[in-house]
Motif scaffolding. Structure first.
Motif, mmCIF file in Angstrom:
data_model
loop_
_atom_site.group_PDB
_atom_site.id
_atom_site.type_symbol
_atom_site.label_atom_id
_atom_site.label_comp_id
_atom_site.label_asym_id
_atom_site.label_seq_id
_atom_site.Cartn_x
_atom_site.Cartn_y
_atom_site.Cartn_z
ATOM 1 N N SER A 59 0.840 -1.203 0.000
ATOM 2 C CA SER A 59 0.000 0.000 0.000
ATOM 3 C C SER A 59 0.870 1.246 0.000
ATOM 4 C CB SER A 59 -0.908 0.035 1.232
ATOM 5 O OG SER A 59 -1.822 -1.014 1.208
ATOM 6 N N HIS A 60 1.922 1.240 0.807
ATOM 7 C CA HIS A 60 2.843 2.380 0.850
ATOM 8 C C HIS A 60 3.543 2.561 -0.499
ATOM 9 C CE1 HIS A 60 2.417 3.564 4.986
ATOM 10 N NE2 HIS A 60 2.641 2.330 5.417
ATOM 11 N N GLU A 61 3.930 1.461 -1.117
ATOM 12 C CA GLU A 61 4.605 1.527 -2.417
ATOM 13 C C GLU A 61 3.659 2.083 -3.480
ATOM 14 O OE1 GLU A 61 7.497 1.229 -5.316
ATOM 15 O OE2 GLU A 61 7.666 1.178 -3.138
ATOM 16 N N GLU A 62 2.423 1.618 -3.465
ATOM 17 C CA GLU A 62 1.443 2.114 -4.435
ATOM 18 C C GLU A 62 1.188 3.609 -4.219
ATOM 19 O OE1 GLU A 62 -3.070 1.197 -6.087
ATOM 20 O OE2 GLU A 62 -2.357 0.177 -4.288
ATOM 21 N N LEU A 63 1.067 4.021 -2.974
ATOM 22 C CA LEU A 63 0.857 5.434 -2.662
ATOM 23 C C LEU A 63 2.037 6.274 -3.141
ATOM 24 C CD1 LEU A 63 -0.852 7.623 -1.329
ATOM 25 C CD2 LEU A 63 0.263 7.060 0.833
ATOM 26 N N ARG A 64 3.251 5.784 -2.934
ATOM 27 C CA ARG A 64 4.446 6.490 -3.386
ATOM 28 C C ARG A 64 4.446 6.649 -4.904
ATOM 29 N NH1 ARG A 64 8.852 5.739 -5.799
ATOM 30 N NH2 ARG A 64 8.615 3.501 -6.019
ATOM 31 N N LYS A 65 4.100 5.582 -5.616
ATOM 32 C CA LYS A 65 4.047 5.640 -7.074
ATOM 33 C C LYS A 65 2.975 6.619 -7.554
ATOM 34 C CE LYS A 65 5.799 1.016 -8.068
ATOM 35 N NZ LYS A 65 5.461 -0.302 -8.586
ATOM 36 N N LEU A 66 1.819 6.584 -6.902
ATOM 37 C CA LEU A 66 0.736 7.481 -7.291
ATOM 38 C C LEU A 66 1.099 8.942 -7.042
ATOM 39 C CD1 LEU A 66 -2.375 5.466 -6.071
ATOM 40 C CD2 LEU A 66 -1.696 5.920 -8.436
ATOM 41 N N LYS A 67 1.771 9.217 -5.942
ATOM 42 C CA LYS A 67 2.205 10.585 -5.669
ATOM 43 C C LYS A 67 3.199 11.054 -6.724
ATOM 44 C CE LYS A 67 1.460 10.882 -0.692
ATOM 45 N NZ LYS A 67 2.094 11.075 0.627
ATOM 46 N N ALA A 68 4.124 10.182 -7.113
ATOM 47 C CA ALA A 68 5.104 10.533 -8.139
ATOM 48 C C ALA A 68 4.410 10.796 -9.474
ATOM 49 C CB ALA A 68 6.136 9.419 -8.287
ATOM 50 N N GLU A 69 3.443 9.966 -9.807
ATOM 51 C CA GLU A 69 2.704 10.157 -11.055
ATOM 52 C C GLU A 69 1.893 11.450 -11.020
ATOM 53 O OE1 GLU A 69 -0.481 7.897 -13.990
ATOM 54 O OE2 GLU A 69 0.166 6.907 -12.148
ATOM 55 N N LYS A 71 2.601 14.132 -9.347
ATOM 56 C CA LYS A 71 3.559 15.233 -9.490
ATOM 57 C C LYS A 71 3.940 15.429 -10.953
ATOM 58 C CE LYS A 71 8.110 16.813 -8.051
ATOM 59 N NZ LYS A 71 9.351 16.498 -7.395
ATOM 60 N N ARG A 72 4.218 14.329 -11.646
ATOM 61 C CA ARG A 72 4.592 14.402 -13.061
ATOM 62 C C ARG A 72 3.460 14.976 -13.904
ATOM 63 N NH1 ARG A 72 3.405 11.523 -17.272
ATOM 64 N NH2 ARG A 72 2.469 9.847 -16.088
ATOM 65 N N VAL A 73 2.250 14.492 -13.695
ATOM 66 C CA VAL A 73 1.096 14.956 -14.468
ATOM 67 C C VAL A 73 0.799 16.423 -14.166
ATOM 68 C CG1 VAL A 73 -1.403 14.643 -14.764
ATOM 69 C CG2 VAL A 73 0.110 12.658 -14.726
ATOM 70 N N THR A 74 0.947 16.832 -12.929
ATOM 71 C CA THR A 74 0.730 18.238 -12.561
ATOM 72 C C THR A 74 1.747 19.127 -13.257
ATOM 73 O OG1 THR A 74 -0.159 17.563 -10.419
ATOM 74 C CG2 THR A 74 0.567 19.843 -10.620
ATOM 75 N N GLU A 75 3.005 18.707 -13.292
ATOM 76 C CA GLU A 75 4.034 19.480 -13.995
ATOM 77 C C GLU A 75 3.723 19.572 -15.486
ATOM 78 O OE1 GLU A 75 7.641 17.442 -12.962
ATOM 79 O OE2 GLU A 75 7.798 18.454 -11.009
ATOM 80 N N GLU A 76 3.288 18.458 -16.092
ATOM 81 C CA GLU A 76 2.926 18.471 -17.513
ATOM 82 C C GLU A 76 1.764 19.433 -17.768
ATOM 83 O OE1 GLU A 76 2.112 14.437 -18.631
ATOM 84 O OE2 GLU A 76 4.225 13.853 -18.559
#
Length: 97
Positions: A59-69, A71-76
């Motif tokens: 769950s923590h790993e999935e949350l970390r990946k989702l936060k990174a994604e 961030k990337r989508v927000t920057e785009e």
């Protein structure tokens, strides 16, 4: 023994002394020369509650990946907004000429 790495077999054997043989964590930790904190962590990872531990970790790993994604989508999105403003301004300049 600070900073020493133990293999997985050693950790599982240490946990079995607590979970299957009924020894106290403090006793096992002292006999093996490890900290009780390490043994508590290993018990969570390899003991009876290992399934819950692994679910929590995933769950923590999935949350970390989702936060990174996110961030990337927000920057785009922000880049695309700036580009739209720039091209709209350029378009207005070109139509006035």
């Amino acid at each position: 023994m600070a900073g020493e790495r133990y293999n997985e077999e050693f950790k599982i054997a240490a946990v079995k002394q607590v979970t299957e043989h009924g020894y106290s964590i403090a006793d096992v930790a002292q006999r093996l020369g490890i900290t009780t904190k390490s043994l508590y962590n290993w018990r969570d990872r390899y003991g009876e509650n290992a399934q819950a531990y692994h679910e929590k970790q995933s769950s923590h790993e999935e949350l970390r990946k989702l936060k990174a994604e996110l961030k990337r989508v927000t920057e785009e999105r922000d880049i695309l907004k700036e580009a739209a403003v720039f091209f709209a301004a350029e378009s207005k300049k070109n139509t006035r000429s």
